[in-house]
Design a protein around this motif. Structure first.
Motif, PDB file in Angstrom:
ATOM      1  N   ILE A  98      -0.661 -45.814  -9.283  1.00  7.35           N
ATOM      2  CA  ILE A  98      -0.928 -44.651 -10.018  1.00  7.35           C
ATOM      3  C   ILE A  98      -1.420 -44.696 -11.303  1.00  7.35           C
ATOM      4  CG2 ILE A  98       0.441 -42.852 -11.223  1.00  7.35           C
ATOM      5  CD1 ILE A  98       2.547 -42.912  -8.677  1.00  7.35           C
ATOM      6  N   ARG A  99      -1.118 -45.722 -12.062  1.00  3.71           N
ATOM      7  CA  ARG A  99      -1.681 -45.923 -13.093  1.00  3.71           C
ATOM      8  C   ARG A  99      -3.244 -46.299 -13.163  1.00  3.71           C
ATOM      9  NH1 ARG A  99      -0.114 -51.704 -15.017  1.00  3.71           N
ATOM     10  NH2 ARG A  99      -1.694 -51.935 -13.692  1.00  3.71           N
ATOM     11  N   ASP A 100      -3.506 -47.097 -12.046  1.00  5.60           N
ATOM     12  CA  ASP A 100      -4.842 -47.566 -11.833  1.00  5.60           C
ATOM     13  C   ASP A 100      -5.631 -46.312 -11.363  1.00  5.60           C
ATOM     14  OD1 ASP A 100      -4.381 -50.289 -12.448  1.00  5.60           O
ATOM     15  OD2 ASP A 100      -4.331 -50.518 -10.389  1.00  5.60           O
ATOM     16  N   LEU A 101      -5.184 -45.344 -10.808  1.00 10.13           N
ATOM     17  CA  LEU A 101      -5.767 -43.931 -10.206  1.00 10.13           C
ATOM     18  C   LEU A 101      -6.047 -43.223 -11.463  1.00 10.13           C
ATOM     19  CD1 LEU A 101      -4.164 -43.275  -6.907  1.00 10.13           C
ATOM     20  CD2 LEU A 101      -6.452 -43.971  -7.104  1.00 10.13           C
ATOM     21  N   LEU A 102      -4.966 -42.952 -12.341  1.00 12.48           N
ATOM     22  CA  LEU A 102      -5.195 -42.311 -13.570  1.00 12.48           C
ATOM     23  C   LEU A 102      -6.173 -42.919 -14.519  1.00 12.48           C
ATOM     24  CD1 LEU A 102      -1.433 -41.622 -14.578  1.00 12.48           C
ATOM     25  CD2 LEU A 102      -3.399 -39.790 -13.709  1.00 12.48           C
ATOM     26  N   ARG A 103      -6.322 -43.944 -14.668  1.00 17.10           N
ATOM     27  CA  ARG A 103      -7.448 -44.707 -15.536  1.00 17.10           C
ATOM     28  C   ARG A 103      -8.720 -44.345 -15.005  1.00 17.10           C
ATOM     29  NH1 ARG A 103      -5.006 -50.926 -16.901  1.00 17.10           N
ATOM     30  NH2 ARG A 103      -3.474 -49.731 -18.457  1.00 17.10           N
ATOM     31  N   ALA A 122     -13.932 -38.674 -16.176  1.00 20.12           N
ATOM     32  CA  ALA A 122     -13.888 -37.349 -16.866  1.00 20.12           C
ATOM     33  C   ALA A 122     -14.353 -37.496 -18.214  1.00 20.12           C
ATOM     34  CB  ALA A 122     -12.299 -36.729 -16.676  1.00 20.12           C
ATOM     35  N   GLU A 123     -14.034 -38.573 -18.853  1.00 22.89           N
ATOM     36  CA  GLU A 123     -14.688 -38.694 -20.289  1.00 22.89           C
ATOM     37  C   GLU A 123     -15.702 -40.003 -20.435  1.00 22.89           C
ATOM     38  OE1 GLU A 123     -11.205 -39.431 -22.621  1.00 22.89           O
ATOM     39  OE2 GLU A 123     -10.148 -37.721 -21.866  1.00 22.89           O
ATOM     40  N   PRO A 124     -16.793 -39.503 -20.728  1.00 19.94           N
ATOM     41  CA  PRO A 124     -18.034 -40.612 -20.659  1.00 19.94           C
ATOM     42  C   PRO A 124     -17.709 -41.236 -22.092  1.00 19.94           C
ATOM     43  CG  PRO A 124     -19.020 -38.314 -20.371  1.00 19.94           C
ATOM     44  CD  PRO A 124     -17.596 -38.259 -20.509  1.00 19.94           C
ATOM     45  N   ALA A 125     -17.228 -40.817 -23.117  1.00 17.75           N
ATOM     46  CA  ALA A 125     -17.365 -41.418 -24.388  1.00 17.75           C
ATOM     47  C   ALA A 125     -16.276 -42.474 -24.245  1.00 17.75           C
ATOM     48  CB  ALA A 125     -17.352 -40.376 -25.253  1.00 17.75           C
ATOM     49  N   ALA A 126     -15.302 -42.351 -23.634  1.00 22.14           N
ATOM     50  CA  ALA A 126     -14.081 -43.177 -23.709  1.00 22.14           C
ATOM     51  C   ALA A 126     -14.413 -44.605 -23.716  1.00 22.14           C
ATOM     52  CB  ALA A 126     -13.238 -42.949 -22.617  1.00 22.14           C
ATOM     53  N   PRO A 127     -15.597 -45.193 -22.896  1.00 23.28           N
ATOM     54  CA  PRO A 127     -15.812 -46.517 -22.826  1.00 23.28           C
ATOM     55  C   PRO A 127     -16.394 -46.938 -24.071  1.00 23.28           C
ATOM     56  CG  PRO A 127     -16.659 -45.461 -20.766  1.00 23.28           C
ATOM     57  CD  PRO A 127     -16.002 -44.555 -21.625  1.00 23.28           C
ATOM     58  N   GLU A 128     -16.980 -46.173 -24.933  1.00 22.38           N
ATOM     59  CA  GLU A 128     -17.763 -46.560 -26.332  1.00 22.38           C
ATOM     60  C   GLU A 128     -16.479 -46.572 -27.243  1.00 22.38           C
ATOM     61  OE1 GLU A 128     -20.402 -43.482 -27.504  1.00 22.38           O
ATOM     62  OE2 GLU A 128     -21.659 -44.024 -25.825  1.00 22.38           O
TER      63      GLU A 128
END
Length: 185
Positions: A164-169, A175-181
């Protein structure tokens, strides 16, 4: 210290004896035995004794050996009683005993044979059910082999939570492209 023994009285012992269940069995046995004796005596006196009397030519109770004859006076009155050995009565008592013993032996033999047969049939039934149970177990094994392969083991709670944790990640990452930055910072 000496332990004081409680003295039992005759009446206490008698009451304890009467209270046991065996005394009722004994009473029933006594009543049945008395009735049985009456039946056998009737059989001997009313059926067997007349046949023997026919063969002997008289009643068994009349079979006597005179040890001393009776003495009578001129008027026909008995002065001195005769002394006799009543062996006819003894023969009838022995015959009655033998018939009693034979009938009791026959009844006991019938009861014992019936008990033995019941025990043997009970053992045969036990064996039959045991064999039937053994026969059913091997028959169940081929049915299990024909069944589809067993399912893989179910995941544990920890494995489910990790999935579940991996699916949520993964969903958050799409959904959020800026999250990796932000993570790079």
């Amino acid at each position: 210290m000496k332990k004081e023994r409680k003295k039992s009285t005759f009446w206490q012992d008698f009451k304890a004896f009467i209270s046991r269940g065996n005394i009722i069995d004994l009473a029933v046995g006594l009543v049945v035995g008395a009735a049985f004796t009456a039946i056998v005596n009737s059989l001997v006196n009313d059926i067997i004794k007349p046949f023997i009397a026919l063969l002997v030519g008289g009643n068994f109770s009349e079979l006597v050996a005179v040890l001393r004859p009776e003495e009578v006076n001129e008027a026909g009155e008995v002065i001195v009683e005769a002394i006799t050995l009543n062996y006819g009565n003894l023969i009838m008592a022995i015959l009655t005993f033998l018939i009693d013993a034979f009938v009791i032996f026959t009844i006991l033999r019938i009861v014992r044979n019936a008990q033995r047969r019941m025990k043997e049939s009970g053992e045969k039934l036990k064996e039959k059910f045991a064999k039937k149970g053994e026969a059913e177990e091997p028959a169940a094994e081929p049915a299990q082999e024909a069944a589809p392969a067993p399912e893989p083991p179910k995941p544990t709670t920890e494995e489910l939570l990790a999935e579940i944790r991996d699916l949520l990640r993964a969903q958050n990452a799409k959904a959020e492209p800026a999250a990796p930055e932000e993570k790079a910072e």
